[in-house]
Enzyme design. Structure first.
Site, PDB file in Angstrom:
ATOM      1  N   ARG A 169      -0.725   0.158  -5.437  1.00 30.65           N
ATOM      2  CA  ARG A 169      -1.116  -1.223  -5.778  1.00 30.65           C
ATOM      3  C   ARG A 169      -0.872  -1.498  -7.276  1.00 30.65           C
ATOM      4  NH1 ARG A 169      -2.670  -1.596  -0.644  1.00 30.65           N
ATOM      5  NH2 ARG A 169      -0.538  -0.978  -0.448  1.00 30.65           N
ATOM      6  N   SER A 245      -7.743  -7.319   1.875  1.00 27.20           N
ATOM      7  CA  SER A 245      -8.682  -6.369   1.268  1.00 27.20           C
ATOM      8  C   SER A 245      -9.072  -6.838  -0.126  1.00 27.20           C
ATOM      9  CB  SER A 245      -8.032  -4.991   1.130  1.00 27.20           C
ATOM     10  OG  SER A 245      -7.713  -4.506   2.392  1.00 27.20           O
ATOM     11  N   GLU A 351      -8.738  -5.975  -5.793  1.00 23.79           N
ATOM     12  CA  GLU A 351      -7.290  -6.037  -5.574  1.00 23.79           C
ATOM     13  C   GLU A 351      -6.672  -7.376  -6.005  1.00 23.79           C
ATOM     14  OE1 GLU A 351      -5.379  -4.656  -1.748  1.00 23.79           O
ATOM     15  OE2 GLU A 351      -4.559  -6.685  -1.881  1.00 23.79           O
TER      16      GLU A 351
HETATM   17  C1  LIG Z   1      -5.021 -11.879   5.548  1.00 26.02           C
HETATM   18  C2  LIG Z   1      -4.384 -11.154   4.382  1.00 26.02           C
HETATM   19  C3  LIG Z   1      -3.924  -9.854   4.570  1.00 26.02           C
HETATM   20  C4  LIG Z   1      -3.299  -9.167   3.513  1.00 26.02           C
HETATM   21  N1  LIG Z   1      -2.834  -7.894   3.735  1.00 26.02           N
HETATM   22  C5  LIG Z   1      -2.223  -7.210   2.733  1.00 26.02           C
HETATM   23  C6  LIG Z   1      -1.710  -5.902   2.962  1.00 26.02           C
HETATM   24  O1  LIG Z   1      -1.770  -5.363   4.061  1.00 26.02           O
HETATM   25  N2  LIG Z   1      -1.135  -5.260   1.921  1.00 26.02           N
HETATM   26  C7  LIG Z   1      -1.007  -5.836   0.688  1.00 26.02           C
HETATM   27  O2  LIG Z   1      -0.455  -5.179  -0.206  1.00 26.02           O
HETATM   28  N3  LIG Z   1      -1.483  -7.075   0.442  1.00 26.02           N
HETATM   29  C8  LIG Z   1      -2.084  -7.778   1.438  1.00 26.02           C
HETATM   30  N4  LIG Z   1      -2.584  -9.040   1.200  1.00 26.02           N
HETATM   31  C9  LIG Z   1      -2.483  -9.617  -0.143  1.00 26.02           C
HETATM   32  C10 LIG Z   1      -1.274 -10.556  -0.349  1.00 26.02           C
HETATM   33  O3  LIG Z   1      -0.810 -11.040   0.874  1.00 26.02           O
HETATM   34  C11 LIG Z   1      -0.130  -9.879  -1.061  1.00 26.02           C
HETATM   35  O4  LIG Z   1      -0.579  -9.387  -2.300  1.00 26.02           O
HETATM   36  C12 LIG Z   1       1.049 -10.820  -1.298  1.00 26.02           C
HETATM   37  O5  LIG Z   1       2.127 -10.086  -1.820  1.00 26.02           O
HETATM   38  C13 LIG Z   1       0.738 -11.991  -2.219  1.00 26.02           C
HETATM   39  O6  LIG Z   1       1.817 -12.909  -2.172  1.00 26.02           O
HETATM   40  P1  LIG Z   1       1.676 -14.408  -2.685  1.00 26.02           P
HETATM   41  O7  LIG Z   1       3.033 -14.997  -2.718  1.00 26.02           O
HETATM   42  O8  LIG Z   1       0.668 -15.120  -1.878  1.00 26.02           O
HETATM   43  O9  LIG Z   1       1.186 -14.171  -4.169  1.00 26.02           O
HETATM   44  P2  LIG Z   1       0.043 -14.980  -4.977  1.00 26.02           P
HETATM   45  O10 LIG Z   1      -1.281 -14.733  -4.353  1.00 26.02           O
HETATM   46  O11 LIG Z   1       0.464 -16.388  -5.179  1.00 26.02           O
HETATM   47  O12 LIG Z   1       0.093 -14.212  -6.374  1.00 26.02           O
HETATM   48  C14 LIG Z   1      -0.390 -12.882  -6.452  1.00 26.02           C
HETATM   49  C15 LIG Z   1      -0.004 -12.284  -7.800  1.00 26.02           C
HETATM   50  O13 LIG Z   1       1.421 -12.153  -7.864  1.00 26.02           O
HETATM   51  C16 LIG Z   1       1.937 -12.897  -8.958  1.00 26.02           C
HETATM   52  N5  LIG Z   1       3.207 -13.486  -8.527  1.00 26.02           N
HETATM   53  C17 LIG Z   1       3.483 -14.099  -7.352  1.00 26.02           C
HETATM   54  N6  LIG Z   1       4.772 -14.473  -7.309  1.00 26.02           N
HETATM   55  C18 LIG Z   1       5.316 -14.079  -8.491  1.00 26.02           C
HETATM   56  C19 LIG Z   1       6.619 -14.169  -9.067  1.00 26.02           C
HETATM   57  N7  LIG Z   1       7.645 -14.735  -8.423  1.00 26.02           N
HETATM   58  N8  LIG Z   1       6.809 -13.671 -10.318  1.00 26.02           N
HETATM   59  C20 LIG Z   1       5.799 -13.095 -10.987  1.00 26.02           C
HETATM   60  N9  LIG Z   1       4.560 -12.968 -10.499  1.00 26.02           N
HETATM   61  C21 LIG Z   1       4.320 -13.453  -9.269  1.00 26.02           C
HETATM   62  C22 LIG Z   1       0.889 -13.927  -9.297  1.00 26.02           C
HETATM   63  O14 LIG Z   1       0.975 -14.284 -10.663  1.00 26.02           O
HETATM   64  C23 LIG Z   1      -0.372 -13.171  -8.990  1.00 26.02           C
HETATM   65  O15 LIG Z   1      -0.648 -12.315 -10.073  1.00 26.02           O
HETATM   66  C24 LIG Z   1      -3.191  -9.768   2.244  1.00 26.02           C
HETATM   67  C25 LIG Z   1      -3.671 -11.075   2.058  1.00 26.02           C
HETATM   68  C26 LIG Z   1      -4.266 -11.754   3.108  1.00 26.02           C
HETATM   69  C27 LIG Z   1      -4.765 -13.165   2.911  1.00 26.02           C
END
Ligand SMILES: Cc1cc2nc3c(=O)[nH]c(=O)nc-3n(C[C@H](O)[C@H](O)[C@H](O)COP(=O)(O)OP(=O)(O)OC[C@H]3O[C@@H](n4cnc5c(N)ncnc54)[C@H](O)[C@@H]3O)c2cc1C
Length: 365
Positions: A169, A245, A351
């Site tokens: 992570r 999580s 996380e």
């Molecule tokens: C139901 C559910 C289940 C999940 N299961 C998992 C799992 O199994 N494993 C896991 O690892 N995660 C999991 N997650 C967490 C999440 O889905 C991941 O971390 C995902 O990668 C976040 O993507 P996002 O585009 O929504 O990012 P955001 O939530 O919009 O951003 C998250 C972080 O990434 C940064 N970021 C996003 N895009 C960029 C970019 N292009 N450039 C620079 N920084 C950026 C943001 O600044 C922020 O710091 C889960 C979430 C939910 C709601």
């Protein structure tokens, strides 16, 4: 409108996050072309506003007061595929692509490497940030490079896998949260590979079905396991408003894990020290199960506090039941963290990423 960018003012962020919490952004812009990113940064600089980058908001906790700056939502699209050496397939996807669509495409085409990461919400560009992982697989295994804009120099760089410094992570992007804007990610996938079936729960489900470990079978099984735990986005699921999580599994020195086991016995949580779930994490360290610690510290699934609570299907998932505030959610997270620390002597770290709070980590501060 600035150049051809449509800046919007006072934009509610609640609806742009899966938790559905938090206040507005002072300004917001959707960027669909790489050139737009630089233009938006220049505008923020000239306006003296801080900048935050978001994808689809599935790992974000936004403060009730919102974010007093520019939120840049990365919507770059496009996927390209080429053949690599040794028969590999090299897939480059723009940061704003939907992650699960990419996984589905890889599985459909028979390219191994992403199948266990099925059903994770979010964008491609967010996957290297925390080295997204699930069911024994993580993107660090397949990412070969990340194309990113360095906000300190405004230059676009191609960071190789080692420059990404992936850990559990963790990555260089997460360690320097305000430095990089990910534009595209390149993955090396293996055509014709069998699924990476390593995680016991997944092995069991496929075994029970007598299913061959094909990529399709693994994807179907992972989606089923995730659905059972409310770990896929589903508009009808009462546990749906979450970030998945909320705490990462703590990685501790072996002696610390022995101490946790002793404390668990002393607290009457287990009968023998051997019952503590612990997994080798390399370099004499061990990974403990955050879910186990949370439950055994007295926070069972379904715990509620005001309008927030612990998911009824997963003890690591904190849920907004509707109408909650971010302060409520942070208060619950702090209560859980303190409870686990008091019982087991382990500090859990959150996380998700926090936006608009005074501290970058209001749970641990
Ligand atoms: C139901 C559910 C289940 C999940 N299961 C998992 C799992 O199994 N494993 C896991 O690892 N995660 C999991 N997650 C967490 C999440 O889905 C991941 O971390 C995902 O990668 C976040 O993507 P996002 O585009 O929504 O990012 P955001 O939530 O919009 O951003 C998250 C972080 O990434 C940064 N970021 C996003 N895009 C960029 C970019 N292009 N450039 C620079 N920084 C950026 C943001 O600044 C922020 O710091 C889960 C979430 C939910 C709601």
């Amino acid at each position: 409108v600035i150049g051809h960018l449509a800046m919007r003012e006072d934009v509610p962020l609640r609806t742009l996050t899966t938790l559905e919490l938090g206040g507005p952004a002072r300004a917001m812009v959707d960027v669909e072309r790489e050139g737009d990113v630089r233009e938006a940064l220049a505008w923020a600089e000239a306006s003296n506003l801080p900048v935050a980058v978001i994808g689809s908001g599935s790992n974000l906790v936004v403060a009730d007061a919102g974010f007093p700056g520019l939120v840049l939502r990365v919507g770059l699209r496009g996927v390209s595929v080429r053949r690599g050496g040794a028969g590999d397939v090299i897939v480059t996807a723009a940061a704003g692509e939907c992650w699960d669509d990419l996984v589905a495409q890889a599985v459909r085409e028979g390219w191994g490497g992403l199948e266990c990461l099925s059903g994770i919400p979010g964008t491609v560009g967010a996957t290297p940030i925390q080295n997204v992982g699930a069911y024994g697989q993580e993107v660090a295994e397949t990412v070969t490079s990340v194309r990113a804009l360095d906000r300190t120099t405004l230059l676009v760089e191609e960071l190789g896998a080692s420059a990404c410094r992936f850990g559990y992570r963790e990555s260089t992007f997460r360690r320097s949260p305000d430095r990089w804007i990910v534009l595209a990610v390149t993955y090396r996938l293996a055509p014709g590979a069998a699924a990476a079936v390593r995680y016991p729960e997944l092995t069991q489900l496929l075994g029970a079905r007598h299913a061959e470990p094909t990529l399709e079978a693994a994807r179907t099984a992972v989606l089923e396991l995730r659905r059972r735990k409310s770990m896929v986005l589903d508009a009808d699921d009462p546990n749906r408003r979450s970030v998945g999580s909320f705490f990462v599994n703590p990685v501790v020195e072996r002696q610390r894990a022995d101490e946790v086991a002793r404390r668990a016995v002393a607290a009457g949580v287990v009968r023998s020290a051997g019952e503590l779930p612990r997994f080798a994490a390399g370099y004499g360290r061990e990974k403990l199960s955050a879910a186990w610690l949370v439950e055994r510290a007295g926070f069972p699934r379904g715990t509620t506090r005001r309008a927030v609570g612990i998911s009824s299907r997963h003890s690591l998932v904190l849920v907004n039941h509707g109408g909650a505030s971010s302060a409520d959610l942070v208060a619950l997270a702090r209560e859980i963290r303190a409870g686990v620390a008091a019982r087991f002597g382990v500090l859990l770290g959150p996380e998700p990423v926090f936006l608009g709070f005074r501290s970058p980590d209001p749970v641990s501060a």
